[in-house]
Design a protein around this motif. Sequence first.
Motif, PDB file in Angstrom:
ATOM      1  N   MET A 197      63.497  12.140 108.593  1.00 35.53           N
ATOM      2  CA  MET A 197      63.221  11.110 107.471  1.00 35.53           C
ATOM      3  C   MET A 197      64.341  10.043 107.305  1.00 35.53           C
ATOM      4  O   MET A 197      64.048   9.265 106.635  1.00 35.53           O
ATOM      5  CB  MET A 197      63.196  11.929 105.925  1.00 35.53           C
ATOM      6  N   ARG A 198      65.211  10.155 108.179  1.00 31.00           N
ATOM      7  CA  ARG A 198      66.163   9.131 108.154  1.00 31.00           C
ATOM      8  C   ARG A 198      65.760   7.835 108.999  1.00 31.00           C
ATOM      9  O   ARG A 198      65.183   7.945 110.146  1.00 31.00           O
ATOM     10  CB  ARG A 198      67.432   9.667 109.067  1.00 31.00           C
ATOM     11  N   PHE A 199      66.109   6.643 108.251  1.00 33.87           N
ATOM     12  CA  PHE A 199      65.605   5.358 108.829  1.00 33.87           C
ATOM     13  C   PHE A 199      66.444   4.452 108.225  1.00 33.87           C
ATOM     14  O   PHE A 199      67.080   4.579 107.078  1.00 33.87           O
ATOM     15  CB  PHE A 199      64.161   5.125 108.866  1.00 33.87           C
ATOM     16  N   GLU A 200      66.311   2.899 108.800  1.00 41.08           N
ATOM     17  CA  GLU A 200      66.996   1.864 108.301  1.00 41.08           C
ATOM     18  C   GLU A 200      66.045   0.532 108.671  1.00 41.08           C
ATOM     19  O   GLU A 200      65.587   0.498 109.470  1.00 41.08           O
ATOM     20  CB  GLU A 200      68.359   1.732 108.691  1.00 41.08           C
ATOM     21  N   LEU A 201      65.810  -0.110 107.348  1.00 42.99           N
ATOM     22  CA  LEU A 201      65.024  -1.430 107.470  1.00 42.99           C
ATOM     23  C   LEU A 201      65.742  -2.527 106.859  1.00 42.99           C
ATOM     24  O   LEU A 201      66.211  -2.258 105.612  1.00 42.99           O
ATOM     25  CB  LEU A 201      63.614  -1.279 107.114  1.00 42.99           C
ATOM     26  N   ARG A 202      66.095  -3.376 107.335  1.00 47.49           N
ATOM     27  CA  ARG A 202      66.460  -4.728 106.736  1.00 47.49           C
ATOM     28  C   ARG A 202      65.652  -6.007 106.862  1.00 47.49           C
ATOM     29  O   ARG A 202      65.081  -6.010 107.852  1.00 47.49           O
ATOM     30  CB  ARG A 202      67.923  -5.068 107.346  1.00 47.49           C
ATOM     31  N   CYS A 203      65.672  -6.866 105.568  1.00 42.78           N
ATOM     32  CA  CYS A 203      64.903  -7.859 105.593  1.00 42.78           C
ATOM     33  C   CYS A 203      65.719  -8.934 104.679  1.00 42.78           C
ATOM     34  O   CYS A 203      66.308  -8.574 103.767  1.00 42.78           O
ATOM     35  CB  CYS A 203      63.516  -7.720 105.175  1.00 42.78           C
ATOM     36  N   PRO A 204      65.546 -10.144 105.009  1.00 38.19           N
ATOM     37  CA  PRO A 204      66.434 -11.092 104.031  1.00 38.19           C
ATOM     38  C   PRO A 204      65.519 -11.107 102.989  1.00 38.19           C
ATOM     39  O   PRO A 204      64.461 -11.180 102.687  1.00 38.19           O
ATOM     40  CB  PRO A 204      66.204 -12.439 104.943  1.00 38.19           C
ATOM     41  N   VAL A 205      66.405 -11.486 101.705  1.00 33.02           N
ATOM     42  CA  VAL A 205      65.855 -11.886 100.514  1.00 33.02           C
ATOM     43  C   VAL A 205      65.035 -13.163 100.545  1.00 33.02           C
ATOM     44  O   VAL A 205      65.333 -14.138 101.205  1.00 33.02           O
ATOM     45  CB  VAL A 205      66.877 -12.139  99.396  1.00 33.02           C
ATOM     46  N   SER A 206      63.818 -13.164 100.131  1.00 31.35           N
ATOM     47  CA  SER A 206      62.866 -14.236 100.143  1.00 31.35           C
ATOM     48  C   SER A 206      62.069 -14.619  98.768  1.00 31.35           C
ATOM     49  O   SER A 206      61.737 -13.606  98.233  1.00 31.35           O
ATOM     50  CB  SER A 206      61.925 -14.222 101.321  1.00 31.35           C
ATOM     51  N   ALA A 207      61.456 -15.685  98.859  1.00 33.09           N
ATOM     52  CA  ALA A 207      60.385 -15.887  97.593  1.00 33.09           C
ATOM     53  C   ALA A 207      59.055 -15.157  97.871  1.00 33.09           C
ATOM     54  O   ALA A 207      58.461 -15.022  96.932  1.00 33.09           O
ATOM     55  CB  ALA A 207      60.299 -17.416  97.145  1.00 33.09           C
ATOM     56  N   ASP A 208      59.000 -14.642  98.875  1.00 33.64           N
ATOM     57  CA  ASP A 208      57.654 -13.923  99.209  1.00 33.64           C
ATOM     58  C   ASP A 208      57.902 -12.459  98.915  1.00 33.64           C
ATOM     59  O   ASP A 208      58.043 -11.372  99.473  1.00 33.64           O
ATOM     60  CB  ASP A 208      57.422 -13.936 100.880  1.00 33.64           C
ATOM     61  N   LEU A 209      57.584 -12.076  97.428  1.00 34.52           N
ATOM     62  CA  LEU A 209      57.993 -10.948  96.934  1.00 34.52           C
ATOM     63  C   LEU A 209      56.923 -10.258  97.448  1.00 34.52           C
ATOM     64  O   LEU A 209      57.134  -8.782  97.595  1.00 34.52           O
ATOM     65  CB  LEU A 209      57.760 -11.024  95.368  1.00 34.52           C
ATOM     66  N   GLY A 210      55.696 -10.414  97.532  1.00 34.65           N
ATOM     67  CA  GLY A 210      54.529  -9.575  98.165  1.00 34.65           C
ATOM     68  C   GLY A 210      55.243  -9.024  99.427  1.00 34.65           C
ATOM     69  O   GLY A 210      54.777  -7.681  99.533  1.00 34.65           O
ATOM     70  N   PHE A 211      55.496  -9.693 100.334  1.00 29.90           N
ATOM     71  CA  PHE A 211      56.016  -9.070 101.651  1.00 29.90           C
ATOM     72  C   PHE A 211      56.983  -8.155 101.329  1.00 29.90           C
ATOM     73  O   PHE A 211      57.058  -6.947 101.907  1.00 29.90           O
ATOM     74  CB  PHE A 211      56.622 -10.382 102.589  1.00 29.90           C
ATOM     75  N   ILE A 212      58.032  -8.382 100.549  1.00 29.11           N
ATOM     76  CA  ILE A 212      59.332  -7.443 100.376  1.00 29.11           C
ATOM     77  C   ILE A 212      58.710  -6.167  99.675  1.00 29.11           C
ATOM     78  O   ILE A 212      59.030  -5.169  99.975  1.00 29.11           O
ATOM     79  CB  ILE A 212      60.361  -8.077  99.449  1.00 29.11           C
ATOM     80  N   ARG A 213      57.779  -6.340  98.516  1.00 32.76           N
ATOM     81  CA  ARG A 213      57.027  -4.900  98.033  1.00 32.76           C
ATOM     82  C   ARG A 213      56.580  -4.275  98.999  1.00 32.76           C
ATOM     83  O   ARG A 213      56.491  -2.874  98.898  1.00 32.76           O
ATOM     84  CB  ARG A 213      56.175  -5.678  96.750  1.00 32.76           C
ATOM     85  N   ASP A 214      55.474  -5.027  99.825  1.00 28.22           N
ATOM     86  CA  ASP A 214      54.932  -4.201 101.092  1.00 28.22           C
ATOM     87  C   ASP A 214      55.880  -3.564 101.874  1.00 28.22           C
ATOM     88  O   ASP A 214      55.623  -2.210 102.239  1.00 28.22           O
ATOM     89  CB  ASP A 214      53.912  -5.097 101.772  1.00 28.22           C
ATOM     90  N   LEU A 215      56.818  -3.980 102.497  1.00 31.18           N
ATOM     91  CA  LEU A 215      57.733  -3.319 102.903  1.00 31.18           C
ATOM     92  C   LEU A 215      58.491  -2.247 102.476  1.00 31.18           C
ATOM     93  O   LEU A 215      58.728  -0.920 102.801  1.00 31.18           O
ATOM     94  CB  LEU A 215      59.269  -4.253 103.504  1.00 31.18           C
ATOM     95  N   VAL A 216      58.874  -2.337 101.067  1.00 30.49           N
ATOM     96  CA  VAL A 216      59.556  -1.255 100.368  1.00 30.49           C
ATOM     97  C   VAL A 216      58.370  -0.048 100.105  1.00 30.49           C
ATOM     98  O   VAL A 216      58.893   0.845 100.300  1.00 30.49           O
ATOM     99  CB  VAL A 216      59.963  -1.948  99.024  1.00 30.49           C
ATOM    100  N   GLU A 217      57.201  -0.577  99.999  1.00 33.14           N
ATOM    101  CA  GLU A 217      56.271   0.694  99.818  1.00 33.14           C
ATOM    102  C   GLU A 217      56.173   1.474 101.146  1.00 33.14           C
ATOM    103  O   GLU A 217      56.179   2.777 101.017  1.00 33.14           O
ATOM    104  CB  GLU A 217      55.021  -0.113  99.457  1.00 33.14           C
ATOM    105  N   VAL A 218      56.250   0.559 102.153  1.00 39.12           N
ATOM    106  CA  VAL A 218      55.960   1.177 103.549  1.00 39.12           C
ATOM    107  C   VAL A 218      57.047   2.525 103.806  1.00 39.12           C
ATOM    108  O   VAL A 218      57.089   3.417 104.079  1.00 39.12           O
ATOM    109  CB  VAL A 218      55.767   0.431 104.673  1.00 39.12           C
ATOM    110  N   CYS A 219      58.254   1.914 103.570  1.00 43.99           N
ATOM    111  CA  CYS A 219      59.645   2.541 103.491  1.00 43.99           C
ATOM    112  C   CYS A 219      59.477   3.861 102.614  1.00 43.99           C
ATOM    113  O   CYS A 219      60.047   4.811 102.996  1.00 43.99           O
ATOM    114  CB  CYS A 219      60.842   1.738 103.328  1.00 43.99           C
ATOM    115  N   GLY A 220      59.110   3.696 101.359  1.00 47.08           N
ATOM    116  CA  GLY A 220      59.003   4.521 100.319  1.00 47.08           C
ATOM    117  C   GLY A 220      57.892   5.813 100.679  1.00 47.08           C
ATOM    118  O   GLY A 220      58.610   6.966 100.558  1.00 47.08           O
TER     119      GLY A 220
END
Length: 172
Positions: A1-24
């Motif tokens: 279960m150990r992993f790490e993902l990084r992405c820059p803060v951006s106004a594309d909140l949908g993209f960030i939500r999608d990444l967080v959902e996959v990680c979750g």
Amino acid sequence: MRFELRCPVSADLGFIRDLVEVCGRHAGLQGERLEELVLAVNEAVTNVLDHGGRAGLVTARGHDDGITVEILDTAGRLSREHLAGARVDPTRGHGFGLWVIQRLCDEVTLEQTGLGSRLSLTVHRPAAAPATRHHGERSGRHGDGHAVRHDGHAVRHDERAARHDGERRSVS
């Protein structure tokens, strides 16, 4: 279960939500707990965009107990006083984000670094469900409509904010 993902803060909140959902999901979250994580991160990133430096980094780390998502704001303006003073004021149409974040996550910490303010949001993976449950009960929840965080604090379901896809809310 150990992993790490990084992405820059951006106004594309949908993209960030999608990444967080996959990680979750990869960290073992599902259903309401996964939605709570996604909403909390959305609120934190919105704060960076609306009140912070509009730049930073989102880092998701899976661990044995669940997931921690760090939101680094390069402006460094977020303080412990902001977290402690987070309240819901029904006369204002905004400003609920920090209050919501603290109720959706199992742990919320803030650290001032040389790079800015780093808000860490941790959500624990639910314990394995017992073999038998009483009708109407869900694992990790009381039958009276309360969720229980790891610190024993009960939160009513009606206190939780509804997820608003695509909508950015301003948070103090």
